[in-house]
Design a protein around this motif. Structure first.
Motif, short mmCIF file in Angstrom:
data_model
loop_
_atom_site.label_atom_id
_atom_site.label_comp_id
_atom_site.label_asym_id
_atom_site.label_seq_id
_atom_site.Cartn_x
_atom_site.Cartn_y
_atom_site.Cartn_z
N SER A 69 37.54 45.36 42.68
CA SER A 69 38.39 45.24 41.50
C SER A 69 39.80 44.79 41.88
O SER A 69 40.43 44.02 41.16
CB SER A 69 38.43 46.56 40.72
OG SER A 69 39.02 47.58 41.49
N THR A 70 40.28 45.25 43.01
CA THR A 70 41.61 44.83 43.51
C THR A 70 41.60 43.34 43.82
O THR A 70 42.48 42.59 43.39
CB THR A 70 41.99 45.63 44.77
OG1 THR A 70 42.01 47.02 44.43
CG2 THR A 70 43.34 45.21 45.32
N VAL A 71 40.59 42.90 44.55
CA VAL A 71 40.49 41.50 44.92
C VAL A 71 40.27 40.64 43.68
O VAL A 71 40.80 39.53 43.57
CB VAL A 71 39.39 41.27 45.97
CG1 VAL A 71 39.21 39.79 46.28
CG2 VAL A 71 39.70 42.04 47.25
N ASN A 72 39.52 41.15 42.73
CA ASN A 72 39.28 40.42 41.48
C ASN A 72 40.60 40.15 40.76
O ASN A 72 40.84 39.03 40.29
CB ASN A 72 38.32 41.20 40.59
CG ASN A 72 37.75 40.35 39.49
OD1 ASN A 72 37.49 39.17 39.67
ND2 ASN A 72 37.57 40.95 38.33
N ARG A 73 41.47 41.15 40.69
CA ARG A 73 42.80 40.96 40.05
C ARG A 73 43.63 39.94 40.82
O ARG A 73 44.28 39.08 40.24
CB ARG A 73 43.55 42.29 39.97
CG ARG A 73 43.10 43.20 38.85
CD ARG A 73 44.04 44.39 38.66
NE ARG A 73 44.24 45.18 39.86
CZ ARG A 73 43.42 46.14 40.28
NH1 ARG A 73 42.33 46.42 39.61
NH2 ARG A 73 43.69 46.83 41.37
N GLN A 74 43.61 40.06 42.15
CA GLN A 74 44.40 39.14 42.97
C GLN A 74 43.90 37.71 42.87
O GLN A 74 44.69 36.77 42.78
CB GLN A 74 44.40 39.61 44.43
CG GLN A 74 45.13 40.92 44.63
CD GLN A 74 44.95 41.49 46.02
OE1 GLN A 74 44.04 41.13 46.75
NE2 GLN A 74 45.83 42.41 46.39
N THR A 75 42.59 37.54 42.87
CA THR A 75 42.04 36.18 42.78
C THR A 75 42.22 35.62 41.37
O THR A 75 42.40 34.40 41.22
CB THR A 75 40.56 36.13 43.19
OG1 THR A 75 39.80 37.03 42.39
CG2 THR A 75 40.40 36.47 44.66
N ALA A 76 42.20 36.48 40.35
CA ALA A 76 42.46 35.99 38.98
C ALA A 76 43.84 35.37 38.90
O ALA A 76 44.04 34.34 38.25
CB ALA A 76 42.31 37.13 37.98
N ALA A 77 44.81 35.98 39.59
CA ALA A 77 46.17 35.42 39.62
C ALA A 77 46.18 34.07 40.32
O ALA A 77 46.86 33.14 39.87
CB ALA A 77 47.12 36.40 40.31
N LEU A 78 45.42 33.93 41.40
CA LEU A 78 45.33 32.63 42.10
C LEU A 78 44.75 31.56 41.18
O LEU A 78 45.23 30.43 41.16
CB LEU A 78 44.45 32.75 43.34
CG LEU A 78 44.92 33.61 44.50
CD1 LEU A 78 43.87 33.63 45.61
CD2 LEU A 78 46.25 33.14 45.03
N LEU A 79 43.72 31.93 40.43
CA LEU A 79 43.07 30.99 39.52
C LEU A 79 44.03 30.58 38.40
O LEU A 79 44.12 29.39 38.07
CB LEU A 79 41.80 31.61 38.94
CG LEU A 79 40.66 31.83 39.95
CD1 LEU A 79 39.60 32.75 39.36
CD2 LEU A 79 40.06 30.51 40.39
N ARG A 80 44.74 31.56 37.82
CA ARG A 80 45.69 31.26 36.74
C ARG A 80 46.78 30.31 37.19
O ARG A 80 47.23 29.45 36.44
CB ARG A 80 46.33 32.55 36.21
CG ARG A 80 45.54 33.28 35.17
CD ARG A 80 46.35 34.37 34.49
NE ARG A 80 47.03 35.27 35.39
CZ ARG A 80 46.49 36.36 35.94
NH1 ARG A 80 45.25 36.69 35.68
NH2 ARG A 80 47.19 37.12 36.74
#
Length: 147
Positions: free
Chosen positions: A50-61
């Motif tokens: 879940s932590t990595v998911n949030r961090q990667t979502a920011a990269l995608l955005r």
């Protein structure tokens, strides 16, 4: 701690284009290893998905990474660095290098080499204790030479 603090101060000197620490780490790993799934990144860093998911979502955005089909044919989508992500990662690496170069500016070439060797040994020892190896470009080069 001082070296880390020096890097934090270098981040303050820069413009808004500098990457957040988590973005820098994730992009560095993907850059070194190639496209990775969220699960692979979570395992690599010893973090919850879940932590990595949030961090990667920011990269995608921010357009620094993109989702792609698994190049090896697996089911999971993987993250790959975009051209913009690669450009910003390279720029951050250069700022980090130049800041470190200022720290050791009055050192001899032998002293700088000695520091490099000791830091490599320190990193490899920490990785061994943690059970998490960080892939390096020289590992890939050795792998290709062995084929």
């Amino acid at each position: 701690m001082l070296l880390s603090r020096h890097q934090v101060m270098a981040r303050r000197e820069r413009d808004a284009q500098r990457l957040e620490r988590s973005a820098y780490l994730l992009l560095s790993r993907i850059d070194t290893q190639g496209p990775m799934s969220i699960g692979q990144l979570a395992e690599a860093f010893g973090l919850d998905t879940s932590t990595v998911n949030r961090q990667t979502a920011a990269l995608l955005r921010c357009g620094l990474a993109e989702r792609v089909a698994d190049p090896e044919g697996g089911m999971a989508r993987k993250l790959r660095i975009t051209d913009e992500g690669g450009r910003r990662l390279a720029a951050d690496r250069e700022v980090n290098r130049s800041c470190l170069a200022r720290v050791v500016a009055d050192w001899s070439a032998d002293e700088v080499r000695e520091l490099e060797n000791v830091l490599v040994r320190l990193n490899r020892s920490a990785e061994a204790l943690e059970g998490r190896h960080w892939p390096r470009s020289e590992d890939t080069e050795r792998e290709h030479e062995g084929r």
